[in-house]
Motif scaffolding. Structure first.
Motif, short mmCIF file in Angstrom:
data_model
loop_
_atom_site.label_atom_id
_atom_site.label_comp_id
_atom_site.label_asym_id
_atom_site.label_seq_id
_atom_site.Cartn_x
_atom_site.Cartn_y
_atom_site.Cartn_z
N THR A 35 -7.54 -13.54 10.17
CA THR A 35 -7.57 -12.69 11.38
C THR A 35 -8.62 -11.59 11.29
O THR A 35 -8.80 -10.82 12.23
N LYS A 36 -9.32 -11.54 10.15
CA LYS A 36 -10.32 -10.49 9.96
C LYS A 36 -11.60 -10.83 10.73
O LYS A 36 -12.00 -11.99 10.80
N THR A 37 -12.22 -9.79 11.28
CA THR A 37 -13.52 -9.98 11.93
C THR A 37 -14.60 -10.02 10.84
O THR A 37 -14.38 -9.58 9.70
N THR A 38 -15.77 -10.53 11.23
CA THR A 38 -16.89 -10.57 10.27
C THR A 38 -17.25 -9.17 9.78
O THR A 38 -17.56 -8.96 8.60
N LYS A 39 -17.19 -8.20 10.68
CA LYS A 39 -17.50 -6.83 10.31
C LYS A 39 -16.52 -6.32 9.26
O LYS A 39 -16.91 -5.66 8.28
N GLU A 40 -15.23 -6.62 9.44
CA GLU A 40 -14.20 -6.19 8.48
C GLU A 40 -14.42 -6.87 7.12
O GLU A 40 -14.25 -6.24 6.06
N LEU A 41 -14.78 -8.14 7.17
CA LEU A 41 -15.04 -8.88 5.93
C LEU A 41 -16.26 -8.31 5.17
O LEU A 41 -16.25 -8.23 3.94
N LYS A 42 -17.28 -7.92 5.93
CA LYS A 42 -18.47 -7.30 5.30
C LYS A 42 -18.08 -6.01 4.60
O LYS A 42 -18.51 -5.73 3.47
N TYR A 58 -14.72 -13.02 -0.29
CA TYR A 58 -15.13 -12.47 1.02
C TYR A 58 -16.43 -13.10 1.48
O TYR A 58 -16.58 -13.44 2.66
N ALA A 59 -17.40 -13.26 0.55
CA ALA A 59 -18.70 -13.83 0.91
C ALA A 59 -18.54 -15.28 1.38
O ALA A 59 -19.16 -15.71 2.36
N THR A 60 -17.71 -16.05 0.66
CA THR A 60 -17.50 -17.46 1.03
C THR A 60 -16.80 -17.56 2.38
O THR A 60 -17.12 -18.45 3.20
N THR A 61 -15.86 -16.66 2.64
CA THR A 61 -15.17 -16.63 3.94
C THR A 61 -16.16 -16.35 5.06
O THR A 61 -16.15 -17.00 6.12
N ILE A 62 -17.04 -15.35 4.84
CA ILE A 62 -18.07 -15.02 5.84
C ILE A 62 -18.97 -16.22 6.11
O ILE A 62 -19.27 -16.54 7.27
#
Length: 564
Positions: A35-42, A58-62
């Motif tokens: 449910t995380k946005t790309t911005k939140e993941l960054k 986190y990088a792999t998810t992005i």
């Protein structure tokens, strides 16, 4: 071009295999991240950057989310995160980002990937680094990213400075400085402004425009103090120390450079510590404190071991150590630092290969290797070393001593003549006018002779002899006589011909004028020659030496030295 294309394809296939392997290993986006946005993941990526395992998730998810959306710009950004995370494979990730199918460049990609790749390459492959900087600049221009364009130009300027293309570097840093001022970097992005200002000051220094370099060093140090940027303040202090060294202000250089060292140690900056120790070492050598100089140059060597980033100046430190141990006849240490210089030169050539022919010419590795081999032969020479070889060494030593002695004697002689000249000037100030008496009669009536002598006295007192190009015929016309009478009177009463008489008047006047007028000593020799009526520098220098036994340049230098 074909090789470059093949290389890219191989890199893409390599990364594809890595991706497939990741999929085969069954990577699934954790539920907590779905449910995380790309911005939140960054943000999570950078917050947990030091935890490599977590940051990789986190990088792999992005990357997975970007691939799902088939957005090449987001995919490129994801690869960029992996490049930050995994330095050993950073070039592979960046090449994967570069190879994506972009419809058109945006503000960041592919320029950012080229930029990062160039930065990584700049430590060990200058040619490829420059190529990638230029590609980054091209794409940043196409994407209309003026801020990135400026950052890339700044990095190119640094690279140009490293390889000795100093004029080009100065042009680039001037352009960057204008950009900083136009876009209010001084107040809004002060660290970037200070970095650019440092590059500009350093470029001025490398182009031997030392006053300009000092101006920007002082501006930078003041701004760094104002914005509490201790690191940049330290760099400006160090750079100003180097500037004072180049101005031959060695004691001030030592003071300034010494102030920078505690902070450089705090931030663990071996590159700039190496530069600092180099300037301290050479400054102490210039002050004839060689033992202290050697200790700092050895510290410079210890810093070079800790960094791959080398500057050509540092190799001079090794040359000084080699020459120092050569004078000490310490062949063992001479060999040690010759080997280190060969290694440094090899690294510099490797980094900068195919980039500039002039740079390659500076580092004559074959010559150094020969010197190294000669040292080894000397260290391990056998008892049957030939008499001719020893004689050759002694002959070279004798010639070197003779050369030094001859130069020493020459300096002593010139200094003695200089002192005698100053005494003569003082004596002439108190010298009473000597009455001229006829030794033998001239075939000219006495009245004419008296008129001519009065005219010559006026010619001397009014400094008419300083007129450029004055001839005997012109002077005769001015005093309303003929050239023959004038020549006879000068020969008879001055004991010299007109040419020598004119030259001696000018030189006598020049000697006094240069002594009494310090401002005049700041002129070029050519300007001084014109000031005293000579047509060119050569004729002035020849006449000055003939009359005084020293050249005008030496005379001026000694006057300045005595004035300190």
């Amino acid at each position: 071009m074909r090789y470059h294309l093949i290389k890219i394809i191989l890199l893409i296939l390599c990364f594809a295999s890595i991706s497939v392997q990741a999929q085969n290993n069954g990577f699934v986006i954790p539920d907590s991240l779905k449910t995380k946005t790309t911005k939140e993941l960054k943000n999570l990526f950078f917050k947990n950057y030091k935890n490599k395992q977590l940051a990789r998730i986190y990088a792999t998810t992005i990357l997975q989310l970007a691939k799902d959306k088939q957005d090449p710009y987001k995919i490129a950004e994801a690869y960029y995160r992996f490049a930050i995370l995994d330095k050993d494979n950073a070039i592979v990730y960046l090449d994967s980002a570069i190879a994506l199918d972009y419809k058109k460049p945006d503000l960041a990609y592919p320029a950012n990937a080229y930029f990062k790749k160039a930065s990584l390459l700049s430590d060990y492959d200058t040619k490829n680094a420059l190529d990638n900087y230029l590609l980054a600049l091209q794409h940043a221009t196409e994407g209309n990213n003026i801020y990135m364009q400026n950052s890339i130009n700044h990095s190119i300027g640094l690279l140009k400075s490293r390889i000795g293309e100093n004029k080009e570097a100065l042009v680039i840093f001037k352009k960057c400085y204008a950009f900083y001022i136009k876009h209010n970097y001084r107040t809004e992005y002060n660290h970037e402004f200070l970095s650019g200002l440092f590059g500009l000051a350093d470029a001025y220094q490398r182009n031997n425009k030392l006053d300009s370099a000092s101006y920007y060093n002082k501006m930078g140090a003041k701004d760094a103090f104002l914005y509490k940027n201790r690191t940049m303040k330290t760099y400006f202090i160090l750079n100003e120390g180097a500037n004072h060294f180049l101005k031959t202000n060695y004691k001030i250089a030592i003071d300034s450079v010494t102030k920078s060292i505690p902070m450089l140690l705090d931030i663990e900056d071996p590159y700039n510590l190496g530069i600092a120790y180099f300037y301290l070492g050479e400054s102490y050598f210039k002050l004839n404190k060689k033992e202290k100089g050697v200790s700092y140059l050895k510290k410079m060597d210890s810093m070079i071991k800790q960094t791959v980033f080398l500057m050509p100046e540092e190799r001079e430190g090794y040359k000084i150590l080699i020459n120092y141990y050569k004078t000490k006849k310490d062949l063992k240490n001479q060999l040690v630092y010759t080997e280190k210089l060969i290694k440094v030169d090899s690294l510099l050539q490797s980094y900068h290969k195919n980039l500039t022919r002039d740079l390659a010419l500076k580092y004559d590795i074959p010559k150094l290797v020969k010197e190294k081999e000669a040292l080894i032969r000397t260290l391990y020479k056998k008892a049957d070393t030939t008499v001719y070889y020893l004689f050759g060494l002694l002959a070279l030593l004798f010639l070197a001593i003779y050369y030094v002695y001859a130069n020493y004697r020459k300096r002593i002689t010139l200094k003695k003549r200089f002192d005698q000249l100053l005494v003569a000037i003082e004596n002439n100030k108190h010298k009473k006018e000597i009455k001229i008496t006829n030794k033998t009669a001239l075939s000219i009536n006495k009245e004419t002779i008296d008129i001519l002598l009065v005219a010559l006295k006026e010619f001397e007192e009014k400094l008419l002899f300083l007129e450029t190009g004055i001839t005997q015929l012109q002077l005769a016309k001015k005093i309303k006589t003929n050239s023959s009478y004038l020549s006879k009177v000068i020969n008879h009463y001055k004991n010299k011909n007109f040419s020598t008489y004119l030259s001696d008047l000018r030189i006598d006047y020049a000697v006094i004028a240069l002594k009494e007028n310090r401002k005049l000593r700041n002129y070029t020799i050519k300007a001084i020659a014109n000031e005293f009526g000579f047509n060119n520098t050569e004729s002035f220098s020849t006449a000055f030496y003939k009359k005084t036994g020293i050249y005008p340049s030496f005379y001026i230098k000694q006057l300045e030295h005595d004035a300190i």
